[in-house]
Scaffold this active site. Structure first.
Site: not given
Length: 356
Positions: A139-141
């Site tokens: 995801g965003c990481a």
């Protein structure tokens, strides 16, 4: 043995979605299906986003789409983005595609088997024995976590050339059925894009950006905070409303651990390079990191021009920070599903010869 950052690159798909037009279309499509739409519609104006980019045109969102069609759009759009970002990064580093020893591909917004680097292998010109390392679910990481994995691979084979390509097509998750507040938030925030990094232990000709000791942290019992839900029509976004509050209560302590791991003093970071998940998250990060309000200017600029692209967004921020000529000790950081945080230190000397 240090690992050096030789180049950064970014790429966006051809369709530009102006936020005002998105808001009008969302009003038309979603308000009849979601009774609380008017209560959250103000977020289109307060999001700090003026435009984003999409692998599909605005008209695509007028009709319902199932899994197969959404994923076909992902395959086509993500492959084009992969090729664009990869070629730009290789040109910036002065590398030939045939010289690349390892490709780390990060993506969580579609299913590609064979994976994206295989889809693009012939077009980019990778060798047939290139090591392929696809990463899904970050995801965003994913931008920071993918760079961390690539750094370790570079250390494991000194002299190897490692290319990281991070691709997301978040807009394809838009839906008009079984709506929740998180779906409206996603409609407000999401954009598509790709970014790439070139890493190696080979020393660049001039002043060089070095990558320090990274840190990753996953908080226990936080799985429902962020992620995807697999639904009949496609992927349904999970955004818990507690994220900004969670950042305020938990992020500072983990950031201190990351600085300790990297051998940095509490005041040893000149510039945090953050994933701008949204304006409230950016404000929360400035607060907990004891930064002057508004100091995360590159984060706000990327959010304004591209929205939240998930994993590649933080690399867009890094690319802009480097283009602005900033130097010193930096720390790239991002939050993602798990719920987790990833940190990667970068030491940027003045006039570092990285192609951004």
């Amino acid at each position: 043995m240090p690992v050096y950052l030789h180049a950064t690159a970014t790429a966006v798909p051809p369709h530009t979605l102006e936020q005002k037009e998105v808001a009008r279309n969302a009003q038309r499509l979603l308000s009849p299906r979601f009774q609380q739409f008017d209560r959250v519609a103000g977020a289109f104006e307060t999001s700090g986003i003026e435009r984003r980019h999409s692998v599909v045109p605005m008209s695509w969102f007028d009709s319902p789409h199932g899994w197969a069609e959404r994923n076909a759009c992902y395959m086509a759009g993500a492959t084009e983005l992969f090729v664009d970002a990869a070629q730009k990064a290789l040109a910036g580093a002065g590398w030939l595609a045939a010289e690349v020893d390892c490709v780390v591909t990060v993506s969580s917004t579609g299913v590609a088997t064979p994976t994206l680097e295989a889809q693009a292998l012939g077009r980019v010109g990778f060798r047939d024995d290139v090591l392929r390392v696809p990463l899904f679910g970050l995801g965003c990481a994913g931008g920071v976590s993918g760079a961390i994995v690539a750094r370790r691979l570079a250390l494991s084979q000194p002299g190897a050339k490692v290319l990281v390509v991070v691709v997301e097509a978040c807009t394809l998750s838009f839906k008009t059925e079984n709506l929740r507040k998180a779906d409206i938030v996603a409609t407000v925030l999401f954009g598509d894009g790709a970014a790439a990094l070139c890493l190696s232990t080979e020393t660049p000709a001039g002043p060089a950006i070095t990558l320090g000791t990274p840190h990753q942290h996953t908080w226990p019992d936080t799985l429902p905070i962020m992620g995807w839900e697999v639904e009949d029509h496609g992927l349904g976004v999970v955004f818990d409303r507690s994220i900004p509050a969670f950042v305020r209560s938990e992020f500072a302590q983990v950031a201190e651990v990351a600085q300790d791991r990297a051998g940095l003093a509490r005041d040893g970071v000149d510039r945090f390079v953050c994933h701008p998940g949204g304006t409230r998250v950016v404000e929360a990060l400035e607060q907990v990191l004891h930064l002057e309000q508004g100091s995360l200017d590159a984060e706000r600029a990327v959010l304004r021009d591209h929205g939240n692209m998930s994993a590649p967004t933080v690399i867009f921020v890094l690319d802009q920070v480097l283009r602005n000529g900033q130097s010193g000790q930096m720390m790239a950081c991002a939050l993602g599903p798990g719920f987790s945080a990833a940190f990667l230190p970068l030491n940027v000397p003045a006039a570092a010869q990285v192609a951004a």
